[in-house]
Design a protein around this motif. Structure first.
Motif, mmCIF file in Angstrom:
data_model
loop_
_atom_site.group_PDB
_atom_site.id
_atom_site.type_symbol
_atom_site.label_atom_id
_atom_site.label_comp_id
_atom_site.label_asym_id
_atom_site.label_seq_id
_atom_site.Cartn_x
_atom_site.Cartn_y
_atom_site.Cartn_z
ATOM 1 N N ALA A 1 0.959 -1.586 -0.201
ATOM 2 C CA ALA A 1 -0.372 0.206 0.097
ATOM 3 C C ALA A 1 0.762 1.736 -0.203
ATOM 4 O O ALA A 1 0.624 2.266 -0.926
ATOM 5 C CB ALA A 1 -0.476 0.398 0.861
ATOM 6 N N LEU A 2 1.605 0.970 0.530
ATOM 7 C CA LEU A 2 2.908 2.466 1.079
ATOM 8 C C LEU A 2 3.499 2.337 -0.361
ATOM 9 O O LEU A 2 3.706 3.694 -0.957
ATOM 10 C CB LEU A 2 3.671 1.682 2.025
ATOM 11 N N TYR A 3 4.289 2.117 -1.429
ATOM 12 C CA TYR A 3 4.827 1.903 -2.374
ATOM 13 C C TYR A 3 3.695 2.278 -3.669
ATOM 14 O O TYR A 3 4.089 3.172 -4.646
ATOM 15 C CB TYR A 3 5.505 0.629 -2.912
ATOM 16 N N GLU B 1 7.254 -0.915 -8.959
ATOM 17 C CA GLU B 1 7.643 -2.253 -9.256
ATOM 18 C C GLU B 1 7.979 -2.399 -7.809
ATOM 19 O O GLU B 1 8.600 -3.322 -7.814
ATOM 20 C CB GLU B 1 9.073 -0.939 -9.636
ATOM 21 N N GLU B 2 8.584 -1.491 -6.428
ATOM 22 C CA GLU B 2 8.873 -1.825 -5.612
ATOM 23 C C GLU B 2 7.509 -2.549 -4.736
ATOM 24 O O GLU B 2 7.924 -3.185 -4.375
ATOM 25 C CB GLU B 2 9.366 -1.027 -4.978
ATOM 26 N N ALA B 3 6.389 -2.486 -5.499
ATOM 27 C CA ALA B 3 5.235 -2.424 -4.333
ATOM 28 C C ALA B 3 5.032 -4.128 -4.798
ATOM 29 O O ALA B 3 4.678 -4.835 -4.302
ATOM 30 C CB ALA B 3 4.050 -2.287 -5.441
ATOM 31 N N LEU B 4 4.926 -4.582 -6.289
ATOM 32 C CA LEU B 4 5.291 -5.702 -6.871
ATOM 33 C C LEU B 4 6.611 -6.457 -6.544
ATOM 34 O O LEU B 4 6.475 -7.720 -6.411
ATOM 35 C CB LEU B 4 5.886 -5.745 -8.503
ATOM 36 N N GLU B 5 7.494 -5.927 -6.546
ATOM 37 C CA GLU B 5 8.895 -6.719 -5.428
ATOM 38 C C GLU B 5 8.454 -7.422 -4.787
ATOM 39 O O GLU B 5 9.208 -8.262 -4.187
ATOM 40 C CB GLU B 5 10.694 -6.021 -5.663
ATOM 41 N N VAL B 6 7.505 -6.533 -3.092
ATOM 42 C CA VAL B 6 7.532 -7.146 -1.913
ATOM 43 C C VAL B 6 6.068 -7.816 -2.476
ATOM 44 O O VAL B 6 6.383 -9.150 -1.539
ATOM 45 C CB VAL B 6 6.903 -6.028 -1.444
ATOM 46 N N PHE B 7 4.952 -8.087 -3.293
ATOM 47 C CA PHE B 7 4.256 -8.664 -3.261
ATOM 48 C C PHE B 7 4.575 -10.420 -3.696
ATOM 49 O O PHE B 7 4.488 -11.841 -3.548
ATOM 50 C CB PHE B 7 3.232 -8.571 -4.884
ATOM 51 N N ASP B 8 6.330 -9.676 -5.411
ATOM 52 C CA ASP B 8 6.121 -11.343 -5.512
ATOM 53 C C ASP B 8 7.645 -12.320 -4.282
ATOM 54 O O ASP B 8 7.680 -13.110 -4.365
ATOM 55 C CB ASP B 8 7.337 -11.333 -6.484
ATOM 56 N N GLY B 9 7.444 -10.830 -3.617
ATOM 57 C CA GLY B 9 8.496 -12.048 -2.147
ATOM 58 C C GLY B 9 8.018 -12.346 -0.976
ATOM 59 O O GLY B 9 7.820 -12.857 -0.465
ATOM 60 N N MET B 10 6.433 -12.613 -1.270
ATOM 61 C CA MET B 10 5.633 -11.969 -0.140
ATOM 62 C C MET B 10 5.143 -14.053 0.305
ATOM 63 O O MET B 10 5.354 -14.599 -1.170
ATOM 64 C CB MET B 10 4.404 -11.958 0.090
ATOM 65 N N GLN B 11 5.846 -15.024 1.362
ATOM 66 C CA GLN B 11 6.007 -15.927 1.524
ATOM 67 C C GLN B 11 3.885 -16.421 1.521
ATOM 68 O O GLN B 11 3.835 -17.630 0.506
ATOM 69 C CB GLN B 11 6.054 -17.199 2.779
ATOM 70 N N HIS B 12 3.344 -15.918 1.823
ATOM 71 C CA HIS B 12 1.579 -16.072 1.817
ATOM 72 C C HIS B 12 1.034 -15.054 1.468
ATOM 73 O O HIS B 12 1.317 -13.638 2.115
ATOM 74 C CB HIS B 12 0.935 -16.669 2.900
ATOM 75 N N GLN B 13 0.220 -14.775 0.884
ATOM 76 C CA GLN B 13 -0.543 -13.388 0.057
ATOM 77 C C GLN B 13 -1.971 -14.148 0.176
ATOM 78 O O GLN B 13 -2.633 -14.958 -0.317
ATOM 79 C CB GLN B 13 -0.168 -13.508 -1.368
ATOM 80 N N ASP B 14 -2.819 -12.873 0.914
ATOM 81 C CA ASP B 14 -4.591 -13.110 1.122
ATOM 82 C C ASP B 14 -5.152 -12.510 -0.153
ATOM 83 O O ASP B 14 -4.692 -11.967 -0.542
ATOM 84 C CB ASP B 14 -4.724 -13.120 3.083
ATOM 85 N N ALA B 15 -6.419 -11.937 0.528
ATOM 86 C CA ALA B 15 -7.125 -11.238 -0.244
ATOM 87 C C ALA B 15 -7.167 -9.753 -0.743
ATOM 88 O O ALA B 15 -6.771 -9.186 -1.521
ATOM 89 C CB ALA B 15 -8.841 -11.421 -0.084
ATOM 90 N N ILE B 16 -6.177 -9.239 1.185
ATOM 91 C CA ILE B 16 -6.081 -8.263 0.975
ATOM 92 C C ILE B 16 -4.250 -8.292 0.575
ATOM 93 O O ILE B 16 -4.336 -6.596 -0.646
ATOM 94 C CB ILE B 16 -5.251 -7.664 2.328
ATOM 95 N N SER B 17 -3.949 -8.445 -0.179
ATOM 96 C CA SER B 17 -2.469 -8.118 -0.616
ATOM 97 C C SER B 17 -2.925 -8.737 -2.076
ATOM 98 O O SER B 17 -2.091 -7.674 -3.006
ATOM 99 C CB SER B 17 -1.474 -9.624 -0.751
ATOM 100 N N TRP B 18 -4.066 -9.434 -2.684
ATOM 101 C CA TRP B 18 -3.827 -9.169 -3.972
ATOM 102 C C TRP B 18 -4.477 -8.014 -4.202
ATOM 103 O O TRP B 18 -4.982 -6.622 -4.870
ATOM 104 C CB TRP B 18 -4.948 -10.369 -4.085
ATOM 105 N N ASN B 19 -5.885 -7.950 -3.679
ATOM 106 C CA ASN B 19 -6.815 -6.551 -3.836
ATOM 107 C C ASN B 19 -5.725 -5.066 -3.671
ATOM 108 O O ASN B 19 -5.730 -3.416 -4.785
ATOM 109 C CB ASN B 19 -7.872 -5.941 -2.554
ATOM 110 N N SER B 20 -4.724 -5.524 -2.427
ATOM 111 C CA SER B 20 -2.980 -4.559 -3.042
ATOM 112 C C SER B 20 -2.897 -4.033 -3.852
ATOM 113 O O SER B 20 -2.575 -2.891 -4.722
ATOM 114 C CB SER B 20 -3.019 -3.781 -1.428
ATOM 115 N N ILE B 21 -2.397 -4.848 -4.862
ATOM 116 C CA ILE B 21 -1.396 -5.031 -5.490
ATOM 117 C C ILE B 21 -2.392 -4.576 -6.672
ATOM 118 O O ILE B 21 -1.528 -3.636 -7.956
ATOM 119 C CB ILE B 21 -0.584 -6.142 -5.438
#
Length: 719
Positions: free
Chosen positions: A242-244, A251-271
């Protein structure tokens, strides 16, 4: 007195401390006070003596063990009033005080909470209580009740708080109140005290930083997260995304998203939302498809970003698929908020009309959507329908409506909403107060804006949005002294990191005649956006420095920033005020042919003004007749002024006839034509024109002037 250089204004603005800040053993917990206007807590002691003396003496005779049992039983059953009454007895222990205070917070009863706090102090248990759970309960109660001043006062009285949850609750309170800068300062203070943050504290401070748009501070916190090993937490990853995204670093936001071990619905909606808001529409649709294939839950938040993204790509298939999913999943009622993205007002309105039950959320979404796409005239009707439907507009609906009326300069409608806000005690809510100031400032009622601003200072601290709302009022009054005071305040509060505040300050300095200060501020910006460049280009044009405006315009393009309609309006205005006829035509053709921007009335007005001021009156007249859109009075008046400068009476009569037909009640046009006749010594024509004005019952509009003395503006009018 001349204004001091910008360097002297910003000399008190300290750089942020390193992360984590060094711990000072002599002063392990620096005090950061959050306000000076709230009444002292000592006044609350008056509440301890409100019960009649006889009743209080009877209560004190109740045995301590019995009274504590009774208080706990009452707190479990929700009997706040009776439990509060028993707190006046002798023998009440800390646990009973904690139970009552916790219940006050749960029921959001600030009055009862203050009474309980006063009884704590009156009983003499405040000192020992502040060192234990009692102080934390008091602070949390005040946070839940929305009284952050009292919460902070209690918190600062506690000698050393090692519980990260207590820090986080107060930070969360500041975030919910919109005081994001104070939330960040509190996080720094927590690190100075040696308290290690948990995922909740990290998420909270990242939310504050995201709202401030301070990417540098966000990167420092990200480094702190890596050192503490909290990066694997899903909530922390979501906050970083959300910050990036908010700061344009997708691009930094996508890097954080791809590096997450677990992504929930909030992660997907945010990106997905981040990709859409940053113009990565194709990536947003791709991520949505991937989310669907992985079988994750899709809600209305997902669709809010996907439908507009598919519309931007011209992908009707995706839009239809998502719409079908919304119908099947029962989320259809939320789709009316999507109309601004898909540009299908009629379809969204049909969806809204087909809903069986409408609540305040759906009505507010509809109002917000109309406001977002510029259908300001529809908002008043929606508000009326909402009231007839028995739904009371909330803070969000009022804020959106005020923004619409500010943009449409509908002062009377704005005043009506202002009255509703006062009756429903919304005037002191920060977003509403900001919108009211914006509405009055856009309607050239700067004094009313300042009056609201002064009232606001008595109740809560203004934020960065407040700065951007009040600075246009400063600019309209050319009140440089007030503008410098607001600039200093923004520096002290750290609001200069918000891109909107420096831009508003530059605009204020330009309109107050302090072009050098505006230039210094512009040069210091680490990231200049299109608005920053446009303000400075317009500023040079306003001060007759057209050549400098052209140089700056070319610098902007060389830096990879594409001009928009507003930028071309600024450069055409600059060419007009400096008489640069050839350059003006070059930019006009470049806008149409090279950048594919269709000129609006304001662009045509600039060309007419340019031709009129350079004596090309016939060319200006033919240009107006060839315009593809109907000219308004401002365009004809520009030519009429040119006729006066070059004393072309014959053309002036033709032009005056057209402009008077458009605005027959405006006496200024009659006066201008009369002056043209007088300068040509056509006194009989002047006499006839004055008789015509008198016969129609028109009165000349009188001007006004103002002067600022000791911070107060005095307005003078004829008579």
């Amino acid at each position: 007195m001349a204004a001091p250089p910008l360097s002297s204004i910003s000399s008190n603005h300290r750089a942020p401390p390193p992360w984590p800040p060094p711990i000072n053993s002599t002063n392990p917990r620096p005090r950061i006070r959050c306000g000076v206007l709230a009444p002292p807590v000592g006044r609350l002691l008056e509440a301890a003596s409100t019960a009649p003396r006889d009743t209080r003496s009877q209560l004190k005779r109740v045995p301590g063990s019995d009274v504590n049992v009774q208080i706990r039983r009452l707190c479990r059953s929700g009997g706040l009033t009776e439990a509060l009454r028993l707190l006046g007895c002798d023998g009440v222990d800390v646990g009973s005080y904690c139970a009552v205070i916790q219940l006050c917070g749960e029921e959001r009863s600030l009055e009862a909470g203050k009474r309980a706090h006063a009884l704590v102090r009156a009983a003499g248990v405040a000192t020992s209580g502040m060192e234990s759970v009692l102080g934390k309960r008091l602070a949390l109660m005040y946070v839940k009740c929305g009284d952050l001043e009292s919460a902070r006062r209690v918190f600062d009285e506690m000698p050393q708080v090692s519980d990260v949850r207590a820090w986080t609750s107060l930070m969360s309170g500041y975030a919910k109140a919109g005081d994001f800068q104070e939330g960040v300062l509190l996080f720094r203070q927590m690190l100075c005290c040696g308290v290690s943050p948990d995922p909740h504290a990290i998420s909270c401070v990242l939310k504050c930083i995201a709202n401030l748009g301070n990417i540098m501070e966000g990167e420092l916190v990200h480094g702190c997260i890596v050192k503490l090993g909290l990066g694997a937490q899903c909530a922390v990853g979501n906050a970083l995304i959300a910050l990036y995204s908010r700061c344009g670093q997708i691009e930094e936001a996508l890097e954080v998203f791809d590096g997450m071990q677990h992504q929930d619905a909030i992660s997907w909606n945010s990106i997905i939302s981040g990709c859409f808001s940053n113009g990565w529409h194709g990536r947003a649709v791709d991520l949505f498809s991937k989310m669907w294939l992985e079988g994750l839950e899709i809600d209305s938040v997902t669709m809010v970003s996907v439908l507009p993204a598919s519309a931007e790509l011209g992908n009707a298939l995706v839009g239809k698929v998502v719409h079908g999913f919304a119908v099947k999943s029962g989320l259809l009622w939320e789709l009316e908020s999507l109309q601004g993205g898909v540009d299908d007002v009629l379809g969204s309105k049909l969806i809204f009309k087909s809903m069986d039950q409408k609540n305040v959320v759906t009505w507010t979404a509809m109002i917000t959507s109309y406001t977002r796409i510029g259908l300001f005239g529809k908002v008043a009707g929606l508000l009326q329908e909402m009231g007839l439907d028995g739904i009371k507009p909330d803070v969000f609906a009022v804020t959106s409506a005020l923004h619409a009326f500010a943009s449409d300069e509908s002062l009377e409608l704005g005043k009506a909403v202002h009255g509703y806000a006062i009756r429903n005690e919304m005037e002191t809510v920060l977003p509403v107060a900001n919108s009211l100031m914006e509405m009055y400032a856009r309607n050239n009622l700067a004094d009313e804006s300042f009056s609201l601003f002064s009232d606001m200072l008595l109740q809560f601290r203004p934020n960065a949005v407040t700065m951007t709302c009040i600075l246009p009022a400063v600019a309209s009054l050319s009140s440089l002294e007030r503008g410098r005071e607001i600039h200093a305040y923004a520096l002290r509060r750290g609001y200069m990191e918000d891109s909107y505040v420096p831009n508003a300050l530059m605009d204020m300095y330009v309109k107050c005649g302090a072009l050098l200060l505006a230039q210094c501020l512009f040069d210091r910006l680490t990231e200049k956006n299109l608005i920053s460049w446009t303000i400075m280009i317009a500023g040079y044009g306003m001060h007759g420095r057209g050549r400098d405006a052209i140089v700056l315009f070319e610098q902007m393009r060389n830096n990879g920033i594409e001009p928009d309609a507003a930028s071309f309006s600024a450069i055409l205005y600059a060419c007009c005020h400096s008489g640069l006829r050839g350059e003006g035509w070059r930019f006009f053709y470049s806008m149409r042919n090279e950048h594919k921007i269709e000129p609006k009335l304001k662009h045509y007005a600039c060309i007419v003004d340019l031709l009129s001021n350079t004596g090309n009156l016939t060319e200006a007249f033919e240009f107006i007749k060839s315009m593809p859109i109907e000219p308004d009075s401002s365009i004809w008046v520009s030519l009429l002024h040119g006729c006066r400068i070059y004393r072309d009476v014959k053309l002036a009569e033709k032009v005056a006839d057209k402009v008077i037909k458009l605005e027959p009640e405006n006496t200024g046009y009659y006066v201008l034509l009369a002056n043209i006749y007088a300068e040509a010594e056509k006194w009989e024509a002047v006499r006839k024109l004055k008789n015509k004005i008198g016969g129609r019952g028109l009165r000349e509009n009188t001007g006004c002037s103002w002067v600022e003395v000791r911070g107060k503006v005095h307005v003078f009018r004829c008579g």
